[in-house]
Design an enzyme around this catalytic site. Structure first.
Site, PDB file in Angstrom:
ATOM      1  N   HIS A   1      35.849  28.858  82.863  1.00 45.82           N
ATOM      2  CA  HIS A   1      36.133  29.160  81.532  1.00 45.82           C
ATOM      3  C   HIS A   1      36.970  27.956  80.912  1.00 45.82           C
ATOM      4  O   HIS A   1      38.033  27.995  80.314  1.00 45.82           O
ATOM      5  CB  HIS A   1      36.818  30.480  81.286  1.00 45.82           C
ATOM      6  CG  HIS A   1      36.501  31.655  81.900  1.00 45.82           C
ATOM      7  ND1 HIS A   1      36.873  32.825  82.228  1.00 45.82           N
ATOM      8  CD2 HIS A   1      35.049  31.926  82.175  1.00 45.82           C
ATOM      9  CE1 HIS A   1      35.984  33.755  82.415  1.00 45.82           C
ATOM     10  NE2 HIS A   1      34.824  32.985  82.636  1.00 45.82           N
TER      11      HIS A   1
HETATM   12  C1  LIG Z   1      30.691  31.690  88.685  1.00 46.67           C
HETATM   13  C2  LIG Z   1      30.735  31.931  86.949  1.00 46.67           C
HETATM   14  C3  LIG Z   1      31.017  33.081  86.532  1.00 46.67           C
HETATM   15  C4  LIG Z   1      30.944  33.292  85.159  1.00 46.67           C
HETATM   16  N1  LIG Z   1      31.340  34.669  84.649  1.00 46.67           N
HETATM   17  C5  LIG Z   1      31.552  34.796  83.353  1.00 46.67           C
HETATM   18  C6  LIG Z   1      31.608  36.043  82.759  1.00 46.67           C
HETATM   19  O1  LIG Z   1      31.986  37.109  83.719  1.00 46.67           O
HETATM   20  N2  LIG Z   1      31.751  36.167  81.589  1.00 46.67           N
HETATM   21  C7  LIG Z   1      31.696  35.038  80.573  1.00 46.67           C
HETATM   22  O2  LIG Z   1      32.155  35.270  79.430  1.00 46.67           O
HETATM   23  N3  LIG Z   1      31.592  33.884  81.027  1.00 46.67           N
HETATM   24  C8  LIG Z   1      31.249  33.633  82.603  1.00 46.67           C
HETATM   25  N4  LIG Z   1      31.090  32.480  82.990  1.00 46.67           N
HETATM   26  C9  LIG Z   1      31.067  31.329  81.730  1.00 46.67           C
HETATM   27  C10 LIG Z   1      29.476  31.232  81.252  1.00 46.67           C
HETATM   28  O3  LIG Z   1      28.489  31.134  82.392  1.00 46.67           O
HETATM   29  C11 LIG Z   1      29.243  29.969  80.280  1.00 46.67           C
HETATM   30  O4  LIG Z   1      30.235  30.333  79.468  1.00 46.67           O
HETATM   31  C12 LIG Z   1      28.150  29.976  79.688  1.00 46.67           C
HETATM   32  O5  LIG Z   1      27.043  29.651  80.848  1.00 46.67           O
HETATM   33  C13 LIG Z   1      28.232  28.468  78.887  1.00 46.67           C
HETATM   34  O6  LIG Z   1      26.791  28.254  78.382  1.00 46.67           O
HETATM   35  P1  LIG Z   1      26.413  26.974  77.990  1.00 46.67           P
HETATM   36  O7  LIG Z   1      25.213  26.793  77.309  1.00 46.67           O
HETATM   37  O8  LIG Z   1      27.741  26.304  77.346  1.00 46.67           O
HETATM   38  O9  LIG Z   1      26.332  26.048  79.350  1.00 46.67           O
HETATM   39  P2  LIG Z   1      25.385  26.481  80.544  1.00 46.67           P
HETATM   40  O10 LIG Z   1      25.121  27.620  80.651  1.00 46.67           O
HETATM   41  O11 LIG Z   1      26.311  25.987  81.839  1.00 46.67           O
HETATM   42  O12 LIG Z   1      24.541  25.537  80.597  1.00 46.67           O
HETATM   43  C14 LIG Z   1      24.557  23.968  80.363  1.00 46.67           C
HETATM   44  C15 LIG Z   1      23.365  23.391  80.921  1.00 46.67           C
HETATM   45  O13 LIG Z   1      23.444  22.021  80.606  1.00 46.67           O
HETATM   46  C16 LIG Z   1      23.023  21.078  81.846  1.00 46.67           C
HETATM   47  N5  LIG Z   1      23.391  19.635  81.508  1.00 46.67           N
HETATM   48  C17 LIG Z   1      24.416  19.130  81.744  1.00 46.67           C
HETATM   49  N6  LIG Z   1      24.816  18.020  81.203  1.00 46.67           N
HETATM   50  C18 LIG Z   1      23.619  17.425  80.977  1.00 46.67           C
HETATM   51  C19 LIG Z   1      22.906  16.261  80.587  1.00 46.67           C
HETATM   52  N7  LIG Z   1      23.746  15.331  80.510  1.00 46.67           N
HETATM   53  N8  LIG Z   1      21.582  16.288  80.401  1.00 46.67           N
HETATM   54  C20 LIG Z   1      21.006  17.279  80.464  1.00 46.67           C
HETATM   55  N9  LIG Z   1      21.423  18.664  80.721  1.00 46.67           N
HETATM   56  C21 LIG Z   1      22.866  18.683  81.020  1.00 46.67           C
HETATM   57  C22 LIG Z   1      23.515  21.723  82.792  1.00 46.67           C
HETATM   58  O14 LIG Z   1      22.834  21.372  84.124  1.00 46.67           O
HETATM   59  C23 LIG Z   1      23.279  23.201  82.574  1.00 46.67           C
HETATM   60  O15 LIG Z   1      22.165  23.525  83.010  1.00 46.67           O
HETATM   61  C24 LIG Z   1      30.770  32.377  84.259  1.00 46.67           C
HETATM   62  C25 LIG Z   1      30.265  31.014  84.881  1.00 46.67           C
HETATM   63  C26 LIG Z   1      30.507  30.765  86.121  1.00 46.67           C
HETATM   64  C27 LIG Z   1      30.324  29.586  86.712  1.00 46.67           C
END
Ligand SMILES: Cc1cc2nc3c(=O)[nH]c(=O)nc-3n(C[C@H](O)[C@H](O)[C@H](O)COP(=O)(O)OP(=O)(O)OC[C@H]3O[C@@H](n4cnc5c(N)ncnc54)[C@H](O)[C@@H]3O)c2cc1C
Ligand code: SF4
Lengths: 586, 401, 244
Positions: A513
């Site tokens: 987080h």
């Molecule tokens: C183990 C775990 C448990 C969690 N549990 C919870 C929970 O219970 N409740 C909650 O609210 N949140 C939880 N979270 C957090 C939640 O997963 C994230 O808040 C959410 O996925 C964020 O979404 P996002 O789109 O910002 O990033 P993500 O879903 O992580 O997606 C980002 C993507 O961008 C890609 N990327 C990165 N850099 C580049 C680049 N330069 N070029 C191309 N692609 C790139 C990555 O490979 C990734 O696939 C948890 C996270 C983890 C790891």
């Protein structure tokens, strides 16, 4: 030489939660959307079906699904006087990688921040006077009321199971009485609680608290979402947090959006392609697209009218820095905004050991738990306490996987016969109460580029300078005391408190987080993006994710991250596309 | 979807024929083509629809479906309407040679002339693709088309569908679709040595390309005895109903064909199928107790996460195994194959999620797969006979190609 | 273990044979549109190669002695040695993990690090083991007259405690980093799925009552504090999967 590719309307950097939501929304608007993801294609039946999913060594300890440290990591130090060293492997948090991002392996604890969390600075100032020296907390620039319909959409997309505590202003029995008013009940009923939750609910009720079921993105029953995507019922497999769900019962990009999105002719997904930076025109106020490179090393320039960073908080912040958009924050001068207000979460817990009762926590799910919210946000009077903020206190039964989960009583050595005996005696008879502490922004906790260490392409790694702040430590101590009172009443033989006091350690897992770095706000002098998550400097660039939080609240972030994503998508659809340009005048 | 994208984008210039035929005629043809699932055989998945080249594995060898876009050199571009009708009605190609009955002209012959003309007009309206098809891979004497004359003499009676005046219009419409364009018997009827339908086995189930296609007779003792008419409609529309989920060949049929049918046509099919009685089934053999015990252990450790410990599944999500036609099929090929390789429920407009079962071939031995297949075939009221490890081993080998 | 027909060795080899045919294609850039890709018979299989070896005989006996003290065989039952933890560690070190392939292993490597900065050794895991075992054995020979494996159990425990507390210096390698890693890997080997070579006969899971690689506990949620007794299952099964 980078090869120039045909133009698309929108390029999304990364393909996790935020990108998938945007792709669905913007393709509905008729735009051609390309998502560029640096990790692998992955899907339920091939990559994490029940035949391979319950494998603790592979998924958690060998970290097969997380960002590949060998190519790109973060350097870390507790304060500016120290030398940051690279996190050679992940520990405290686990950024996702590959299609679906962290949505594949999140727990699914799906919260709305409190109305007061969005106005943390003005609200606390008004109630308690000036914020302490060095604290850089500020308002989001968007209110809970504005986000409410968007929270609602995400909850329906995911099929969240829970019990409303405040329906249109009416407090509901059995729900969280402190939550902001919601326009509708959760789409699914709460999860099926087990013994530990019953004990917690009893103990908290005896203390006069109001326990309620944690909102869960693990399906409490089969669910078909508004897009028509189907999610199966959760089987409480206990391989949830940090694992992909084998039977389609955890809301993720794969289960909630992709089946519909992928069928649209105006959507394309590229995998194993890493975005290196955002391309800008000469004026540096317009993004022309992105530069990306595939795993074979071929470079491409992808032109687009709209560029949206969806690469997770850490990567979004670094991409801003590497693209030279905005000024990197410097705590010595207070200048610059990119990288400012990095925040995290402060977790403490109390383990409860039963004498002759079995908790059987192997039967668990990522978001199976009972919660009390009396000590979160500003739900209680902080006068004289010396801190602001708080956190929820919960009894989650997420798993009992023996490499990771070693519930042994106070004073047990970490190896040898005594450890072994303690494991044998307590493994099935323990549970844990946890406090999910907020994290307030301070001037000295921040992100910038590391002067020494480089990624696989020779570019600087991001550097994290972070320690628990006096506010957070005091708050955590307070929460831990409350937790102790609860834990002691749960009927166990003994308890063990796991305080979080020393310096922040980058290794033991706490939560993924991470927040801040590309914060949102009311004007370009206090924020990187405006209230619609649009870059102040480059109006055809938007930045999603928890990086926009000015500070972190006492909840898991994704409900709020997703609501902000829907909110930004709505602004793009209804305003930006009609007249591309700044949505808020500086 | 690619088809849809192609139509929208219209990559080739609009062909002349399209301009000549009225819109409604082309639309009628499009629908008729969907009822006949022409796209299924005449398209390699992922390539331009109707451009041919897909190999059909028959017991006699591989037959490649031709390009039926109107390209002049490699497709139907030079065919007249009469020639096209002759092919559909009599199985005779433009040059007078006989077509292999893998092309279901024994069914298409039931289609009236104006319907066939509409098909022609629709195909003529599509973008033309230049694409040669590979030579068929058949042993002598089958590649000797003369033999087909004999086959036709034995097994083929050309003639349009004749309604049964004692039945409702709906029943007749269903019969026409099932026996005519939709050519259900192609898979669901056992074939004789010459590859023709065994008449007594009509729609009682067949086996092709290492899949067992179940009985689709809906009357007493039929494979669809427990399905209501509405459930048949639901299945053909959305690929899932309370009893099962479609995968493999039927998935394709639903995806390309039946999900596009009108509600009335699906209902008509259901009415017709529900009217087909079948024969009583023999009692299954008893399974060995130790095999059942092992099968149960495997089931509870592997299958319950989706199919639930009592075999009830999650209707419309994860196929119930209790009472399933596929599980109870006298021919266990499909059950065993699904365990070996996994299977994907067809994504449809109603149910876009491609819920899939994973492969178990790396995880379970032949003996274990036989045990768990035997267990599910003998439990919760199911009445399938035991499966042997040898049967599993043979299929495992066959699937390696 | 009644009814367990396959020998452990046969069991593991059969894992290897059947898995190779099924590996999903490795890393390559893809463009995906139109449909969620799926192919029958494909599975992303566990990277298990329990028979791969890294250690020399001397290294093996040192590690075997260490892990036998970390999780001893005692009145609670079988320990790390019976669980095959040495085999587990050996095979892990021979694979991508030992080489640190997914760890950030670029320099510079700092002489000093904070306790909060995690692993900072220059050596990837396998090399760290190699260097540390050599230094440890040298130290033991010098001060106690024989290599670690031949010391008395209480002497071994004493040394391990000093390693853990960081008050034993080893030549050219961080003793604490080594201890932490061995302990971590020992626990991994004791509790991970048997396909990786440790947790033999699922002794680790039996010790604590973990039911293993199962995926559905809906039938037991109302246990109400009573024990739920389930035989452990590995990814490749349990004895009851084979007809008696
Ligand atoms: C183990 C775990 C448990 C969690 N549990 C919870 C929970 O219970 N409740 C909650 O609210 N949140 C939880 N979270 C957090 C939640 O997963 C994230 O808040 C959410 O996925 C964020 O979404 P996002 O789109 O910002 O990033 P993500 O879903 O992580 O997606 C980002 C993507 O961008 C890609 N990327 C990165 N850099 C580049 C680049 N330069 N070029 C191309 N692609 C790139 C990555 O490979 C990734 O696939 C948890 C996270 C983890 C790891
Ligand atoms: S606990 Fe439920 S939602 Fe989580 S992975 Fe297991 S089955 Fe899926």
């Amino acid at each position: 030489m980078a090869r120039k590719l045909p133009h698309v309307d929108v390029v999304l950097v990364g393909f996790g939660w935020t990108a998938a939501i945007l792709a669905q929304e913007l393709t509905d608007e008729g735009l051609t959307v390309l998502a560029i993801e640096r990790g692998a294609w992955r899907d339920t039946p091939t990559d994490f079906p029940p035949t391979v999913a319950p494998d603790e060594l592979r998924w958690y300890w060998r970290k097969e699904m997380f960002q590949n440290n060998a190519r790109d990591t973060i350097t870390f130090r507790n304060n500016r006087s120290q030398t940051a060293l690279p996190m050679r492997r992940w520990g405290s948090f686990l950024p996702g990688e590959g299609v679906g991002g962290a949505s594949v392996h999140w727990n699914g604890q799906t919260w709305r921040f409190l109305p007061s969390d969005f106005i943390a600075a003005s609200h606390n100032r008004e109630r308690y006077g000036e914020l302490p020296e060095g604290m850089t907390v500020q308002d989001f620039g968007v209110t809970y009321a504005e986000l409410e319909p968007h929270f609602d959409r995400f909850e329906k997309l995911c099929g969240i199971g829970g019990k409303a505590g405040n329906l249109n202003g009416q407090i509901q029995d059995g729900g969280n009485p402190f939550e902001g008013p919601r326009s509708s009940e959760y789409p699914n009923p709460p999860m099926h609680m087990t013994f530990a939750q019953h004990q917690f609910a009893k103990a908290t009720a005896e203390l006069g608290l109001k326990p309620f079921p944690g909102p869960s993105a693990n399906m409490s029953r089969p669910y078909t979402n508004p897009l028509g995507c189907q999610l199966g019922p959760c089987s409480y497999c206990g391989f949830c947090e940090k694992y992909g769900c084998g039977n389609y019962s955890k809301a993720s990009v794969q289960t909630t959006i992709l089946p519909v999105l992928i069928q649209k002719p105006n959507f394309t997904l590229k995998t194993h392609n890493e975005v290196l930076h955002v391309n800008l025109d000469k004026s540096r106020t317009r993004a022309t697209g992105v530069r990306h490179v595939d795993v074979q090393g071929n470079e491409y320039d992808q032109p687009a009218d709209l560029v949206i960073l969806c690469a997770y908080q850490t990567n979004n912040t670094r991409l801003m820095m590497l693209s030279g958009i905005g000024e990197i924050y410097n705590p010595a001068t207070g200048q610059g905004l990119v990288g400012k207000n990095y925040c995290y979460q402060i977790m403490s817990s109390a383990d409860v050991f039963f004498e002759d009762k079995y908790t059987n926590e192997f039967a668990g799910a990522g978001a199976l738990g009972m919660v009390v919210d009396e000590y979160n946000g500003d739900n209680f009077d902080h006068s004289g306490l010396g801190f602001i903020g708080g956190g929820y206190i919960a009894n989650w039964t997420t798993n009992a996987r023996p490499i990771e989960s070693q519930p042994v009583p106070e004073g047990t050595p970490s190896w040898g016969s005594a450890w072994k005996k303690a494991m044998a005696e307590n493994f099935l008879k323990a549970t844990s109460v946890g406090a999910h502490g907020a994290s307030m922004a301070y001037a000295n906790n921040y992100l910038d580029l590391d002067p020494t260490y480089k990624d696989a392409y020779g570019r600087p790694l991001m550097r994290m300078t972070y320690d628990f702040t006096p506010n957070d430590v005091a708050m955590s101590a307070f929460l831990t005391e409350r937790m102790k009172e609860i834990a002691e009443r749960m009927g166990g033989r003994e308890i063990k408190l796991n305080l979080r006091d020393g310096p922040y350690d980058s290794m033991p897992y706490q939560t993924t987080h991470n927040t801040g770095g590309t914060i949102m706000g009311t004007n370009p002098s206090n924020s990187v993006v405006n209230r619609y998550l649009q870059s102040w400097d480059v109006p055809n660039l938007f930045v999603m994710g928890a990086g926009v939080f000015p500070q972190n609240a006492g909840y898991n972030p994704t409900g709020t991250v997703a609501a902000l994503t829907y909110w930004a998508a709505a602004a793009i659809r209804s305003q930006y596309l009609r007249s591309p340009g700044p949505l808020v005048q500086a | 979807m690619t088809a849809f994208a192609m139509l929208l984008l219209g990559s080739a210039p609009a062909p002349l024929a399209a301009q000549e035929s009225s819109f409604s005629q082309v639309e009628r043809g499009r629908y008729a083509v969907a009822t006949g699932n022409c796209q299924g055989c005449h398209t390699i998945p992922g390539e331009v629809p109707f451009s041919g080249g897909r190999g059909l594995e028959t017991p006699f060898g591989t037959i490649y479906a031709p390009n039926i876009t109107f390209d002049e050199d490699t497709g139907l571009g030079l065919w007249s309407k009469d020639e096209f009708y002759r092919a559909m009605h009599e199985g005779i190609a433009r040059d007078g040679s006989r077509l292999y009955p893998a092309f279901p002209y024994p069914h298409f012959t039931k289609m009236p002339r104006d319907e066939v003309d509409a098909v022609y007009d629709y195909l003529a309206s599509l973008p033309r693709v230049r694409k040669e098809k590979p030579e068929n891979d058949l042993p002598v004497p089958l590649n000797w088309r003369f033999a087909l004359r004999f086959w036709n003499w034995m097994f083929f009676e050309p003639g349009e569908f004749q309604p049964d005046p004692t039945r409702s219009a709906e029943w007749n419409r269903g019969a026409y679709l099932v026996e005519g364009p939709a050519h259900c018997a192609g898979c669901h009827t056992e074939k004789n040595l010459a590859g023709a339908d065994k008449e007594a086995q009509h729609l009682k189930g067949g086996n092709l390309e290492n899949w067992a296609a179940p009985s689709i007779r809906g009357g007493t003792h039929g494979g669809l005895e427990k399905w209501s008419e509405d459930e048949i409609v639901e299945y053909l529309r959305g690929g899932r109903n309370a009893h099962t989920a479609a995968f493999s060949t039927m998935a394709e049929v639903i995806e390309l064909s039946t999900q596009h049918f009108t509600e009335a046509d699906l209902k008509a099919i259901a009415v017709y199928l529900k009217d087909l009685e079948s024969d009583e089934r023999e009692e299954p053999e008893e399974a060995d107790a130790s095999v059942l015990a092992a099968g149960e252990a495997i089931y509870l450790d592997n299958c319950n996460a989706c199919h639930v410990s009592d075999g009830s599944g999650v209707p419309r999500f994860f196929a119930p195994l209790a009472g399933s036609g596929k599980v109870n099929d006298p021919d266990p090929t499909t059950v065993v194959r699904v365990i070996l390789q996994g299977a994907r429920s067809v994504p449809t407009k109603v149910h876009p999620s491609p819920l899939s079962m994973p492969a178990y071939d790396w995880k379970l031995t032949d003996e274990q797969i036989a045990a768990v297949a035997t267990y599910v075939r003998a439990s919760w009221g199911n009445r399938g006979s035991p499966v042997t490890a040898d049967e599993v081993g043979e299929l495992r080998e066959a699937l390696k190609e | 273990m009644a009814g367990w027909k396959l020998s452990r060795r046969g069991f593991l080899t059969s894992t290897l044979i059947t898995t190779t045919a099924l590996l999903v294609p490795g890393a390559f850039a893809r463009t995906i549109s139109g449909e969620v890709p799926w192919l029958p018979g494909r599975a992303n299989l566990p990277p298990a190669y329990p028979d791969l070896r890294f250690f020399t005989t001397a290294e093996r006996s040192c590690i075997d002695a260490i892990i036998a003290r970390l999780i001893p065989t005692d009145e609670t039952g079988a320990g790390a040695r019976e669980a095959g933890v040495t085999d587990f560690i050996d095979s892990q070190l021979a694979g991508f993990y030992g080489k640190g392939e997914r760890w950030y292993m670029q320099g510079p490597f700092a002489d000093e690090k904070l306790d909060t900065q995690g692993y900072q050794s220059e050596q990837p895991p396998a090399q760290l083991y190699r260097d540390a075992i050599e230094a440890l054995d040298a130290h033991c020979e010098q001060t106690l007259g024989s290599v670690f494996a031949r010391l008395e159990e209480n002497q071994q425990d004493e040394i391990l405690k000093r390693l853990e507390e960081g008050d034993l210096e080893l030549d050219g390698v961080s003793a604490k980093a080594f201890f932490d890693l061995v302990l971590e890997n020992t626990i991994e080997g004791f509790f991970s799925d048997p396909i990786y070579g440790g947790n033999r006969d699922m002794v680790g899971w039996k010790l604590v009552g973990f039911p293993g690689a199962r995926y559905d506990y809906r039938d037991y949620l109302d246990h109400n504090g009573e024990p739920v007794i389930l035989e452990p299952v590995g990814l490749k099964g349990r004895p009851a999967w084979t007809p008696a």
